[in-house]
Motif scaffolding. Structure first.
Motif, PDB file in Angstrom:
ATOM      1  N   ARG A  63       0.839  -1.193   0.000  1.00 28.05           N
ATOM      2  CA  ARG A  63       0.000   0.000   0.000  1.00 28.05           C
ATOM      3  C   ARG A  63       0.872   1.240   0.000  1.00 28.05           C
ATOM      4  O   ARG A  63       1.914   1.255   0.625  1.00 28.05           O
ATOM      5  CB  ARG A  63      -0.901   0.007   1.258  1.00 28.05           C
ATOM      6  N   GLU A 242     -16.071 -13.746  -3.188  1.00 30.73           N
ATOM      7  CA  GLU A 242     -16.873 -12.715  -2.525  1.00 30.73           C
ATOM      8  C   GLU A 242     -18.186 -13.243  -1.995  1.00 30.73           C
ATOM      9  O   GLU A 242     -18.767 -12.663  -1.070  1.00 30.73           O
ATOM     10  CB  GLU A 242     -17.143 -11.562  -3.505  1.00 30.73           C
ATOM     11  N   PHE A 261     -12.950 -11.283  -0.274  1.00 29.00           N
ATOM     12  CA  PHE A 261     -13.714 -10.386   0.588  1.00 29.00           C
ATOM     13  C   PHE A 261     -14.744 -11.136   1.425  1.00 29.00           C
ATOM     14  O   PHE A 261     -15.207 -10.621   2.438  1.00 29.00           O
ATOM     15  CB  PHE A 261     -14.405  -9.300  -0.251  1.00 29.00           C
TER      16      PHE A 261
HETATM   17  P1  C2E Z   1      -2.619 -10.116  -6.664  1.00 27.81           P
HETATM   18  O1  C2E Z   1      -1.300 -10.555  -6.180  1.00 27.81           O
HETATM   19  O2  C2E Z   1      -3.365 -11.048  -7.548  1.00 27.81           O
HETATM   20  O3  C2E Z   1      -3.445  -9.776  -5.342  1.00 27.81           O
HETATM   21  C1  C2E Z   1      -4.814  -9.992  -5.186  1.00 27.81           C
HETATM   22  C2  C2E Z   1      -5.591  -8.711  -5.436  1.00 27.81           C
HETATM   23  O4  C2E Z   1      -6.986  -9.020  -5.394  1.00 27.81           O
HETATM   24  C3  C2E Z   1      -5.373  -7.650  -4.353  1.00 27.81           C
HETATM   25  O5  C2E Z   1      -5.465  -6.385  -4.993  1.00 27.81           O
HETATM   26  C4  C2E Z   1      -6.578  -7.869  -3.442  1.00 27.81           C
HETATM   27  O6  C2E Z   1      -6.927  -6.737  -2.688  1.00 27.81           O
HETATM   28  C5  C2E Z   1      -7.634  -8.209  -4.450  1.00 27.81           C
HETATM   29  N1  C2E Z   1      -8.734  -8.990  -3.869  1.00 27.81           N
HETATM   30  C6  C2E Z   1      -8.650  -9.957  -2.925  1.00 27.81           C
HETATM   31  N2  C2E Z   1      -9.849 -10.501  -2.664  1.00 27.81           N
HETATM   32  C7  C2E Z   1     -10.739  -9.858  -3.447  1.00 27.81           C
HETATM   33  C8  C2E Z   1     -12.167  -9.966  -3.631  1.00 27.81           C
HETATM   34  O7  C2E Z   1     -12.851 -10.778  -3.008  1.00 27.81           O
HETATM   35  N3  C2E Z   1     -12.722  -9.132  -4.553  1.00 27.81           N
HETATM   36  C9  C2E Z   1     -11.984  -8.232  -5.262  1.00 27.81           C
HETATM   37  N4  C2E Z   1     -12.624  -7.440  -6.121  1.00 27.81           N
HETATM   38  N5  C2E Z   1     -10.647  -8.094  -5.117  1.00 27.81           N
HETATM   39  C10 C2E Z   1     -10.025  -8.905  -4.227  1.00 27.81           C
HETATM   40  P2  C2E Z   1      -4.423  -5.204  -4.704  1.00 27.81           P
HETATM   41  O8  C2E Z   1      -3.998  -5.215  -3.264  1.00 27.81           O
HETATM   42  O9  C2E Z   1      -5.003  -3.959  -5.260  1.00 27.81           O
HETATM   43  O10 C2E Z   1      -3.160  -5.634  -5.558  1.00 27.81           O
HETATM   44  C11 C2E Z   1      -3.227  -5.680  -6.953  1.00 27.81           C
HETATM   45  C12 C2E Z   1      -2.020  -6.342  -7.534  1.00 27.81           C
HETATM   46  O11 C2E Z   1      -0.837  -5.538  -7.304  1.00 27.81           O
HETATM   47  C13 C2E Z   1      -1.676  -7.696  -6.904  1.00 27.81           C
HETATM   48  O12 C2E Z   1      -2.499  -8.716  -7.446  1.00 27.81           O
HETATM   49  C14 C2E Z   1      -0.227  -7.841  -7.298  1.00 27.81           C
HETATM   50  O13 C2E Z   1      -0.109  -8.279  -8.631  1.00 27.81           O
HETATM   51  C15 C2E Z   1       0.263  -6.396  -7.214  1.00 27.81           C
HETATM   52  N6  C2E Z   1       0.952  -6.221  -5.918  1.00 27.81           N
HETATM   53  C16 C2E Z   1       0.457  -5.892  -4.705  1.00 27.81           C
HETATM   54  N7  C2E Z   1       1.436  -5.837  -3.757  1.00 27.81           N
HETATM   55  C17 C2E Z   1       2.588  -6.168  -4.408  1.00 27.81           C
HETATM   56  C18 C2E Z   1       3.963  -6.296  -4.001  1.00 27.81           C
HETATM   57  O14 C2E Z   1       4.345  -6.146  -2.825  1.00 27.81           O
HETATM   58  N8  C2E Z   1       4.872  -6.623  -4.987  1.00 27.81           N
HETATM   59  C19 C2E Z   1       4.497  -6.826  -6.297  1.00 27.81           C
HETATM   60  N9  C2E Z   1       5.438  -7.126  -7.187  1.00 27.81           N
HETATM   61  N10 C2E Z   1       3.223  -6.729  -6.698  1.00 27.81           N
HETATM   62  C20 C2E Z   1       2.277  -6.408  -5.778  1.00 27.81           C
END
Ligand code: C2E
Ligand code: MG
Ligand code: MG
Ligand code: MG
Length: 286
Positions: A63, A242, A261
């Motif tokens: 974040r 969800e 979620f």
């Molecule tokens: P990801 O690794 O596939 O992470 C899962 C994403 O899905 C997260 O979004 C999470 O908040 C979201 N999510 C989880 N459960 C649900 C649900 O029930 N419904 C919906 N609509 N969404 C859900 P977030 O946190 O916005 O992260 C997006 C992407 O950003 C991540 O996808 C990952 O590819 C990248 N990311 C996040 N943190 C890091 C990090 O520390 N390093 C790297 N390289 N990439 C990161």
């Protein structure tokens, strides 16, 4: 970065494009100092084991609270950090921070020995020849057993320099780390190379889960992926669950772990620690 839409005239289009480019440059500059300025933090999303109905681990999600732009989504800033190379510093910070958090939780008895923290690793990180080596050092210096750290890599992360990536994952999984393929099903993994992958977990992408209760094709695909994972000895995590109907179907398909979620969104540490020991009632009643 989406191009401006519904713009009535060339000037309006130009203005919006200019605004977007400025934002991108601003974000890219901001990222350079975000770590030192303490603008980054990790949120932790629980993963629930459907056999025990307990939180068996979390995914650490980055974040960014920027003083200029406010809260910026990782979907927006991670690609910029990858393009600029800044992801190397940021990614190292993520690993350090996740390891430190897990040490804290274990010391206080908040989690047991099986509890794992998953971190996302970008293609560029995996392309560093000493990535595996440094990760092992970091984890052993913290006194953690390797099985409680999980590395999430995407299929595209593996494709870039497949041989190097495979060698690193091999080293990590031999050392006892868990390796997950993130967003599984959205890339180009062929069965031929899946069999060679030193991974232990497939994370089924939300694209297949989103309409799981209404879309028969998604049901068949998900069922096939779970069955295939079983053949290869991988465990399965469904992302983005969800609704109750999705959960029920996934439980019937023998999916191992649920993240979404329906149980909890990514949480700040203090909130996570409040709910971590409770059985997840949604899981119990399915
Ligand atoms: P990801 O690794 O596939 O992470 C899962 C994403 O899905 C997260 O979004 C999470 O908040 C979201 N999510 C989880 N459960 C649900 C649900 O029930 N419904 C919906 N609509 N969404 C859900 P977030 O946190 O916005 O992260 C997006 C992407 O950003 C991540 O996808 C990952 O590819 C990248 N990311 C996040 N943190 C890091 C990090 O520390 N390093 C790297 N390289 N990439 C990161
Ligand atoms: Mg992930
Ligand atoms: Mg994912
Ligand atoms: Mg995803």
């Amino acid at each position: 970065l989406a191009l401006p839409q519904n713009v009535g005239c060339w000037q309006g289009y130009n203005d919006q494009l200019e605004h977007l480019l400025q934002r991108r440059t601003g974000l890219r500059n901001g990222l350079r100092t975000a770590v030192q300025q303490h603008e980054l933090y990790l949120a932790y999303q629980p993963k629930v084991d459907l056999e025990s109905n307990q939180v068996c681990g979390v995914e650490a999600l980055l974040r960014w609270d920027s003083p200029v732009y406010g809260h910026v989504s990782p979907a927006e800033f991670i690609p910029l950090a990858e393009a600029s190379g800044e992801i190397l510093g940021v990614g190292a910070w993520v690993i350090q921070e996740a390891v430190a958090a897990l040490v804290r939780w274990r010391c206080r008895g908040d989690v047991d020995d099986a509890f794992s923290v998953a971190v996302n690793v970008a293609p560029l990180q995996l392309a560093q020849p000493d990535f595996a080596q440094r990760l092992m050092q970091c984890v052993s210096a913290a006194g953690l057993p390797p099985h409680c750290l999980e590395i999430e890599v995407t299929e595209s992360g593996l494709m870039q320099d497949m041989e190097l990536a495979l060698r690193q994952l091999q080293a990590l999984s031999q050392a006892g780390f868990r390796v997950a393929i993130d967003d599984f099903g959205t890339g180009y993994s062929s069965l031929a190379y899946l069999k060679k992958l030193p991974v232990s977990v497939l994370k089924i992408d939300r694209a297949f889960i989103r309409e799981l209760d209404t879309n028969v094709a998604d049901q068949k695909l998900t069922e096939t992926v779970i069955g295939m994972a079983g053949l290869f000895g991988f465990s399965t995590v469904a992302e983005g669950v969800e609704h109750y109907a999705q959960l029920k179907l996934l439980k019937d398909m023998k999916c191992d772990v649920i993240q979404g979620f329906i149980f909890a969104p990514p949480l700040k540490e203090a909130v996570l620690l409040k709910i971590i020991k409770q059985p997840m009632c949604n899981a119990v009643t399915v």
